[in-house]
Design a protein around this motif. Structure first.
Motif, PDB file in Angstrom:
ATOM      1  N   ALA A  12      47.519  42.037  42.342  1.00 19.95           N
ATOM      2  CA  ALA A  12      48.095  41.484  43.575  1.00 19.95           C
ATOM      3  C   ALA A  12      49.244  40.539  43.252  1.00 19.95           C
ATOM      4  O   ALA A  12      49.116  39.672  42.388  1.00 19.95           O
ATOM      5  CB  ALA A  12      47.021  40.750  44.359  1.00 19.95           C
ATOM      6  N   TYR A  16      44.900  38.422  47.941  1.00 23.14           N
ATOM      7  CA  TYR A  16      43.789  38.378  48.887  1.00 23.14           C
ATOM      8  C   TYR A  16      42.835  37.296  48.387  1.00 23.14           C
ATOM      9  O   TYR A  16      42.323  37.386  47.276  1.00 23.14           O
ATOM     10  CB  TYR A  16      43.133  39.766  48.909  1.00 23.14           C
ATOM     11  N   SER A 134      34.800  46.452  47.798  1.00 25.09           N
ATOM     12  CA  SER A 134      35.585  45.436  47.074  1.00 25.09           C
ATOM     13  C   SER A 134      36.950  45.396  47.753  1.00 25.09           C
ATOM     14  O   SER A 134      37.655  46.407  47.765  1.00 25.09           O
ATOM     15  CB  SER A 134      35.715  45.864  45.604  1.00 25.09           C
ATOM     16  N   GLY A 135      37.286  44.240  48.331  1.00 23.72           N
ATOM     17  CA  GLY A 135      38.494  44.163  49.159  1.00 23.72           C
ATOM     18  C   GLY A 135      39.723  44.724  48.471  1.00 23.72           C
ATOM     19  O   GLY A 135      40.493  45.488  49.058  1.00 23.72           O
ATOM     20  N   SER A 136      39.907  44.381  47.207  1.00 18.39           N
ATOM     21  CA  SER A 136      41.114  44.812  46.511  1.00 18.39           C
ATOM     22  C   SER A 136      41.102  46.313  46.185  1.00 18.39           C
ATOM     23  O   SER A 136      42.149  46.895  45.918  1.00 18.39           O
ATOM     24  CB  SER A 136      41.301  44.009  45.225  1.00 18.39           C
ATOM     25  N   ARG A 139      43.419  48.881  47.961  1.00 19.36           N
ATOM     26  CA  ARG A 139      44.822  49.051  47.561  1.00 19.36           C
ATOM     27  C   ARG A 139      44.985  50.084  46.457  1.00 19.36           C
ATOM     28  O   ARG A 139      46.063  50.636  46.282  1.00 19.36           O
ATOM     29  CB  ARG A 139      45.404  47.689  47.124  1.00 19.36           C
ATOM     30  N   SER A 184      34.067  37.010  42.588  1.00 20.57           N
ATOM     31  CA  SER A 184      35.095  36.612  43.549  1.00 20.57           C
ATOM     32  C   SER A 184      34.516  36.331  44.936  1.00 20.57           C
ATOM     33  O   SER A 184      34.996  35.438  45.631  1.00 20.57           O
ATOM     34  CB  SER A 184      36.211  37.649  43.616  1.00 20.57           C
ATOM     35  N   MET A 188      35.282  32.895  46.709  1.00 18.33           N
ATOM     36  CA  MET A 188      36.034  32.875  47.984  1.00 18.33           C
ATOM     37  C   MET A 188      35.270  32.073  49.036  1.00 18.33           C
ATOM     38  O   MET A 188      35.871  31.321  49.809  1.00 18.33           O
ATOM     39  CB  MET A 188      36.231  34.294  48.519  1.00 18.33           C
ATOM     40  N   ASP A 275      44.537  36.355  38.262  1.00 19.91           N
ATOM     41  CA  ASP A 275      43.531  36.596  39.304  1.00 19.91           C
ATOM     42  C   ASP A 275      42.257  35.804  39.018  1.00 19.91           C
ATOM     43  O   ASP A 275      42.320  34.772  38.389  1.00 19.91           O
ATOM     44  CB  ASP A 275      43.327  38.107  39.456  1.00 19.91           C
ATOM     45  N   ALA A 276      41.112  36.322  39.475  1.00 20.11           N
ATOM     46  CA  ALA A 276      39.867  35.571  39.299  1.00 20.11           C
ATOM     47  C   ALA A 276      39.321  35.800  37.895  1.00 20.11           C
ATOM     48  O   ALA A 276      38.262  36.385  37.694  1.00 20.11           O
ATOM     49  CB  ALA A 276      38.864  35.988  40.367  1.00 20.11           C
TER      50      ALA A 276
HETATM   51  O1  PMV Z   1      38.417  42.591  45.595  1.00 17.32           O
HETATM   52  P1  PMV Z   1      37.765  41.396  45.042  1.00 17.32           P
HETATM   53  O2  PMV Z   1      36.592  40.965  45.834  1.00 17.32           O
HETATM   54  O3  PMV Z   1      37.430  41.545  43.588  1.00 17.32           O
HETATM   55  O4  PMV Z   1      38.802  40.144  45.126  1.00 17.32           O
HETATM   56  C1  PMV Z   1      40.065  40.166  44.520  1.00 17.32           C
HETATM   57  C2  PMV Z   1      40.648  38.812  44.454  1.00 17.32           C
HETATM   58  C3  PMV Z   1      41.885  38.648  43.591  1.00 17.32           C
HETATM   59  O5  PMV Z   1      41.910  39.583  42.542  1.00 17.32           O
HETATM   60  C4  PMV Z   1      41.867  37.245  42.977  1.00 17.32           C
HETATM   61  C5  PMV Z   1      43.174  38.765  44.413  1.00 17.32           C
HETATM   62  C6  PMV Z   1      43.579  40.159  44.831  1.00 17.32           C
HETATM   63  O6  PMV Z   1      44.233  40.282  45.874  1.00 17.32           O
HETATM   64  O7  PMV Z   1      43.304  41.135  44.096  1.00 17.32           O
END
Ligand code: PMV
Length: 320
Positions: A12, A16, A134-136, A139, A184, A188, A275-276
């Motif tokens: 990203a 997010y 997983s939100g990301s 994409r 994450s 969050m 990122d995280a």
């Molecule tokens: O998709 P998740 O829950 O692993 O969260 C992703 C969070 C970040 O990688 C830090 C930011 C992002 O947009 O990918």
């Protein structure tokens, strides 16, 4: 009843961070990412009525820790009345260490599961299903420069610019391997519940998204660099301000940031994002890749340097 898919992680540039709805896993903000080419996960899903339970094998070893999320994702794609499945995942990069392995894993999982049952959901539907896990991951269904928008009760993911249109390179400095201390989702929620900077983060996100969109459409590297670093450091400031604080960096993370500052001072077109996890991702123009790779590899504490171009989204591949 068996299919295999391949997907790449995405990085990203506009992050997010924060959930609007934890039950449906809806993000509180939109985001913009680039999909990688050379790091990938392949995922095979075989539904088998003779199995008594789902089985998950990650890089050749049984792994029950991710199984509940994987099983739930299969239920969402195929229906809860499905047969049990054997799921085999292989990644060619460190997993659960802030390299977006869950993004490539769930993007590949939804494509493989959908293909295994012959459903043929659209990419938009699959992106939404991956995003619930997983939100990301939503994409990683698309290639090149990708935007995820919050729209009403759902997410909408689209390609902003093709990977060949602006072929930037990504150099990843691995500063530590092994799983991250806090996932994450938990981090969050800590930000949302306790960081005094969280509301401002949410408020300002649209301005950062607008700026990044303009930079990407005009291929304005300096502008993209400026807004991406700003957005990344803002996200980490939100985390540092939470109670308990979430600090994903180590001293090598900072050393890599310093290396990138020195490259920038020497006129190299490069910027960082984190990122995280403690890894540093440097984005640069192709002509500067060798200099960035060398400088990061020479930075004290860096364990490994990975390089990648921009890739396509998740695809089904032939079963072997
Ligand atoms: O998709 P998740 O829950 O692993 O969260 C992703 C969070 C970040 O990688 C830090 C930011 C992002 O947009 O990918």
């Amino acid at each position: 009843m068996r299919a295999t898919a391949k997907a790449q992680p995405n990085i990203a540039l506009i992050k997010y961070w924060g959930k609007r709805d934890t039950r449906r896993n809806l993000p509180a903000v939109g985001s913009i990412s680039i999909t990688l080419a050379d790091l990938y996960t392949t995922m095979s899903v075989a539904f088998d009525k003779s199995l008594g339970a789902d089985v998950l094998v990650v890089n050749g070893a049984d792994d029950s820790s991710m199984l509940p999320r994987v099983s739930r994702c299969l239920d969402n794609v195929v229906g809860a009345d499905r047969a049990h499945a054997r799921i085999e995942s292989e990644s060619n990069f460190p997993i659960a260490a802030g390299l977006a392995s869950s993004a490539s894993a769930f993007a590949a999982l939804v494509v493989a599961a959908d293909a295994a049952v012959g459903r043929e959901n659209t990419s938009a539907q699959l992106a939404s299903l991956a995003g619930q896990a997983s939100g990301s991951a939503a994409r990683s269904l698309y290639g090149g420069f990708v935007e995820l928008k919050n729209a009403g009760g759902d997410i909408i993911v689209s390609e902003l610019r093709g990977r060949d249109d602006w072929p930037l390179r990504v150099v990843v400095a691995v500063t530590a391997t092994g799983p991250k201390p806090v996932g994450s989702t938990e981090a969050m929620e800590a930000s949302r519940n306790s960081s005094p900077f969280y509301d401002r983060w949410i408020e300002q996100q649209d301005a950062d998204l607008d700026e990044a969109r303009v930079a990407i459409s005009g291929k304005d590297f300096a502008r993209l660099a400026s807004v991406a670093e700003h957005n990344c450091l803002k996200m980490h400031s939100v985390m540092w301000g939470s109670r308990p604080p979430m600090i994903y960096w180590n001293s090598t993370t900072l050393a890599c940031m310093q290396t990138i500052r020195e490259l920038q001072s020497a006129g190299v077109a490069v910027f960082f994002t984190i990122d995280a996890g403690p890894q540093v991702k440097a984005i640069c123009k192709p002509e500067d890749e060798a200099a960035v790779q060398q400088a990061l590899a020479a930075t004290s504490g860096v364990e490994q340097v990975l390089v990648s171009g921009l890739g396509q989204g998740a695809v089904q591949i032939n079963d072997d």
